[in-house]
Motif scaffolding. Structure first.
Motif, PDB file in Angstrom:
ATOM      1  N   PHE A   1       0.844  -1.145   0.022  1.00 35.09           N
ATOM      2  CA  PHE A   1       0.042   0.019  -0.047  1.00 35.09           C
ATOM      3  C   PHE A   1       0.985   1.217  -0.185  1.00 35.09           C
ATOM      4  O   PHE A   1       0.601   2.295   0.766  1.00 35.09           O
ATOM      5  N   GLY A   2       2.005   1.278  -0.762  1.00 35.90           N
ATOM      6  CA  GLY A   2       2.784   2.351  -1.004  1.00 35.90           C
ATOM      7  C   GLY A   2       3.913   2.284   0.160  1.00 35.90           C
ATOM      8  O   GLY A   2       4.850   3.352   0.130  1.00 35.90           O
ATOM      9  N   PHE A   3       3.578   1.305   1.265  1.00 36.00           N
ATOM     10  CA  PHE A   3       4.699   1.724   2.523  1.00 36.00           C
ATOM     11  C   PHE A   3       5.968   0.668   2.213  1.00 36.00           C
ATOM     12  O   PHE A   3       5.439  -0.705   1.978  1.00 36.00           O
ATOM     13  N   GLU A   4       6.954   1.158   2.274  1.00 32.84           N
ATOM     14  CA  GLU A   4       8.055   0.235   1.802  1.00 32.84           C
ATOM     15  C   GLU A   4       8.509  -0.550   3.285  1.00 32.84           C
ATOM     16  O   GLU A   4       8.833   0.179   4.599  1.00 32.84           O
ATOM     17  N   LEU A   5       8.648  -2.204   3.209  1.00 40.00           N
ATOM     18  CA  LEU A   5       8.999  -2.902   4.589  1.00 40.00           C
ATOM     19  C   LEU A   5      10.603  -2.761   4.697  1.00 40.00           C
ATOM     20  O   LEU A   5      11.057  -3.766   4.161  1.00 40.00           O
ATOM     21  N   THR A   6      11.004  -1.866   5.053  1.00 37.93           N
ATOM     22  CA  THR A   6      12.657  -1.625   4.815  1.00 37.93           C
ATOM     23  C   THR A   6      13.226  -2.133   6.214  1.00 37.93           C
ATOM     24  O   THR A   6      14.189  -2.534   6.288  1.00 37.93           O
ATOM     25  N   GLU A   7      12.360  -2.215   7.328  1.00 34.38           N
ATOM     26  CA  GLU A   7      13.061  -2.928   8.640  1.00 34.38           C
ATOM     27  C   GLU A   7      12.319  -4.218   9.150  1.00 34.38           C
ATOM     28  O   GLU A   7      11.251  -4.401   8.624  1.00 34.38           O
ATOM     29  N   GLY A   8      13.051  -4.689   9.888  1.00 28.99           N
ATOM     30  CA  GLY A   8      12.522  -5.999  10.465  1.00 28.99           C
ATOM     31  C   GLY A   8      11.107  -5.975  10.945  1.00 28.99           C
ATOM     32  O   GLY A   8      10.536  -6.732  10.983  1.00 28.99           O
ATOM     33  N   ARG A   9      11.207  -4.940  11.809  1.00 26.35           N
ATOM     34  CA  ARG A   9       9.627  -4.957  12.373  1.00 26.35           C
ATOM     35  C   ARG A   9       8.578  -4.616  11.534  1.00 26.35           C
ATOM     36  O   ARG A   9       7.395  -4.611  11.639  1.00 26.35           O
ATOM     37  N   HIS A  10       8.957  -4.027  10.446  1.00 29.73           N
ATOM     38  CA  HIS A  10       7.885  -3.491   9.391  1.00 29.73           C
ATOM     39  C   HIS A  10       7.633  -5.074   8.600  1.00 29.73           C
ATOM     40  O   HIS A  10       6.233  -5.300   8.252  1.00 29.73           O
ATOM     41  N   ILE A  11       8.518  -5.880   8.057  1.00 25.65           N
ATOM     42  CA  ILE A  11       8.191  -7.135   7.515  1.00 25.65           C
ATOM     43  C   ILE A  11       7.554  -8.209   8.620  1.00 25.65           C
ATOM     44  O   ILE A  11       7.125  -9.098   7.890  1.00 25.65           O
ATOM     45  N   PHE A  12       7.940  -8.004   9.806  1.00 19.24           N
ATOM     46  CA  PHE A  12       7.703  -8.948  10.790  1.00 19.24           C
ATOM     47  C   PHE A  12       6.034  -9.386  10.458  1.00 19.24           C
ATOM     48  O   PHE A  12       5.875 -10.636  10.448  1.00 19.24           O
ATOM     49  N   TYR A  13       5.224  -8.044  10.168  1.00 16.66           N
ATOM     50  CA  TYR A  13       3.914  -8.911  10.013  1.00 16.66           C
ATOM     51  C   TYR A  13       3.470  -9.538   9.052  1.00 16.66           C
ATOM     52  O   TYR A  13       2.794 -10.529   8.871  1.00 16.66           O
TER      53      TYR A  13
END
Length: 600
Positions: free
Chosen positions: A157-169
């Protein structure tokens, strides 16, 4: 004893922990949880493949590599072939390409590997696992052993999962979706077919299960889980090289599945968590303990595997389940479900099975020599003879387990010699086995529902996403009806392995009846039964005969046979020596000599 918790409460608490974890935990532990999720996704495929389906694979790491390298190439290459250019630069399009590519490779490898059995199957997976690993390190387009860098992050949705806590979900959404669809799959017609693989190919095929297809299905699903894990791994690391996709990592994935509980869906998560955390601890502690660096944790894991295989062969999940007891929800039957259609039985007295001059040779041994017999609708025919007379061999020629060397077998007027058990079963012939072939940990209801497999048609995708519930209700209602029909209603939800031998034999008959046959082949159904159980069995067979069912009975118990059957065929040394009414056969000198060694 601890009070059992509601499954929804336990799942809700688990989801809440996952939701909060990356917000309160240090980055190191979030990374650790990310890797647990990635590893569990691969181990889940192995639970389905190895724990449930009984197929051991050491090559799953190679499929992880296929997913990782596919997305790495598609998202970093400056030039792509025209037919693939549309997928360039997009991680999500690369995921779709990777899944299709991995499924294709898995299908090809499965077509070659799954024909193997015994220890040859895992050796085959080692062979292609090593081959793909070296392929990753050899091709220049994949960066050789140096690997590929500059892999972009996943955008959602336009948000880049650049960190571990972002891609976690995202990792855990993939894992939980895989867990729930796997549970749904196993709780279905397709799932029972997969679980039936462990009961033996002969039994499964006799119930109409396409065992080759079921093996391929779980092989491809396990590969797709690994591919998805590789895709997530590549965009988490933003770099790939061949090291994480070698044989030693494939063994580690299998270790996770076994430690967690190879037959348990949630055991994959437990095993991945235990191995990942313990490995991290050992890598920190052991070098300090020994005063030098090295892969000491591998030695510990080897010892741990030996202990688990000796002391906890079902893995750690049953132990964990006792510590956190969860209420078991009993399956409910839908009384409003529409009954399954039934084929009309042939007219009483019509010949439904005819074997003509059937001969079966094994080298110089003639097991059946010009054997002929026939069975009519509404009749019980007994095939008897001393041990080694060739009865079981004849049984196999009729049921499609084996093919006659010469002669002809007609069922409902059609030749069936040379056809497979599954095809013959679909025509209306069903059977039981001399040695009971049940799935002991499955309920009586589920075991009988395997017999109704041919009467449904919903596939893997509807089962995984719960789109098969109407058909499933009809199949289970049919199984329940047959269980009540044979007098086992009070044991419907008990584990089949908990029943007495006599009840298990009756259960096999119920499973055979669930296929809606017009001819039943019963292989020594009275063996091991007590007097009352034999009486109950005889009453059941008389009732089936009265309904117009044809029954071919192989049996040793003469008292049971002679008071029940309409006609008897006697074999000795592979040949028919007598045929007629029970009272006629009992007085036949050839029969008396065969059984008693001579007459005065």
């Amino acid at each position: 004893m601890k009070p059992a918790l509601s499954p929804r409460v336990v799942l809700g608490a688990f989801m809440l922990v996952l939701l909060v974890a990356p917000l309160v935990m240090p980055p190191f532990y979030v990374t650790l949880l990310n890797y647990i999720g990635l590893y569990a996704l691969v181990a889940l495929g192995l639970v389905l493949l190895t724990g449930v389906g009984g197929l051991t694979s050491f090559g799953q790491a190679a499929f992880v590599g296929l997913g990782a390298y596919t997305t790495a190439v598609l998202t970093t290459a400056t030039e792509l072939p025209a037919w693939l250019a549309w997928a360039g630069g997009s991680p999500w399009l690369a995921l779709g390409v990777g899944l299709v590519f991995t499924a294709t490779v898995a299908f090809v490898l499965g077509s070659l590997t799954l024909k193997l059995s015994g220890h040859y199957l895992p050796l085959g997976t080692i062979a292609w696992g090593i081959s793909l690993y070296f392929l990753f390190g050899t091709l220049e387009t994949l960066g050789g052993h140096t690997g590929l860098t500059g892999i972009p992050p996943i955008a959602l949705f336009g948000f880049e999962l650049t960190e571990g806590r972002h891609i976690f979900y995202l990792i855990w959404v993939f894992l939980l979706a895989a867990v729930f669809t796997t549970q749904n799959l196993l709780d279905s017609r397709e799932g029972r077919a997969i679980r039936a693989l462990k009961g033996g190919m002969v039994m499964a095929e006799a119930m109409g299960v396409d065992t080759a297809r079921s093996r391929m299905v779980i092989f491809v699903i396990a590969a797709l889980h690994a591919c998805a894990s590789g895709w997530l791994y590549a965009h988490l690391q933003r770099f790939v090289n061949p090291t994480p996709f070698g044989l030693h990592i494939g063994i580690e994935y299998l270790f996770m599945a076994v430690v967690g509980g190879a037959g348990q869906v949630w055991g994959a998560l437990l095993g991945a968590g235990v191995i990942t955390i313990v490995k991290q601890w050992l890598q920190d502690i052991l070098p300090q303990l020994f005063g030098q660096s090295g892969n000491f944790e591998v030695i510990v894991f080897g010892l741990m595997m030996i202990v688990i295989l000796q002391r906890a062969r079902e893995g750690l999940w049953p132990i964990f389940a006792r510590l956190v007891p969860v209420k078991v929800t009993r399956r409910t039957l839908d009384a409003a479900a529409e009954p399954l259609p039934k084929k009309p039985l042939p007219a009483r007295g019509e010949v439904i099975l005819e074997a003509k001059e059937v001969t079966r040779k094994f080298g110089g041994l003639v097991a059946n020599n010009a054997m002929s017999l026939s069975v009519k609708a509404g009749e019980i025919l007994a095939l008897i003879g001393p041990n080694g007379a060739g009865k079981s061999t004849m049984f196999n020629q009729i049921s499609g387990v084996d093919t006659p060397t010469s002669g002809e077998v007609l069922f409902l007027g059609k030749p069936v010699a040379g056809r497979g058990s599954r095809e013959i079963a679909r025509m209306g012939m069903s059977r039981t086995f001399q040695h009971v072939k049940l799935l002991p940990t499955m309920s009586v209801l589920e075991n009988v529902a395997i017999g109704a497999h041919m009467r449904g048609d919903k596939g893997v995708f509807p089962a995984a996403w719960r789109l098969d519930r109407a058909e499933e209700a009809r199949l289970l209602n049919e199984a329940a009806r047959q269980i009540e029909r044979v007098g086992l209603a009070e044991h419907m939800f008990d584990a089949a392995g908990s029943l007495a031998l006599g009840q298990q034999r009756i259960l096999e008959i119920a499973r055979a009846l669930a296929a809606d046959p017009c001819l039943l082949l019963l292989d020594e159904p009275a063996a091991g039964l007590r007097f009352k159980e034999k009486q109950a069995l005889a009453e059941l067979l008389r009732k089936l005969r009265g309904e117009g069912m044809g029954i071919l009975l192989v049996e040793h118990d003469m008292d049971f046979v002679m008071g029940l059957v309409d006609r008897v065929v006697v074999m000795e040394f592979g040949q028919k020596i007598a045929e007629g009414l029970p009272e006629e056969v009992q007085q036949n000198p050839a029969v008396l000599e065969a059984y008693l060694g001579g007459v005065e």
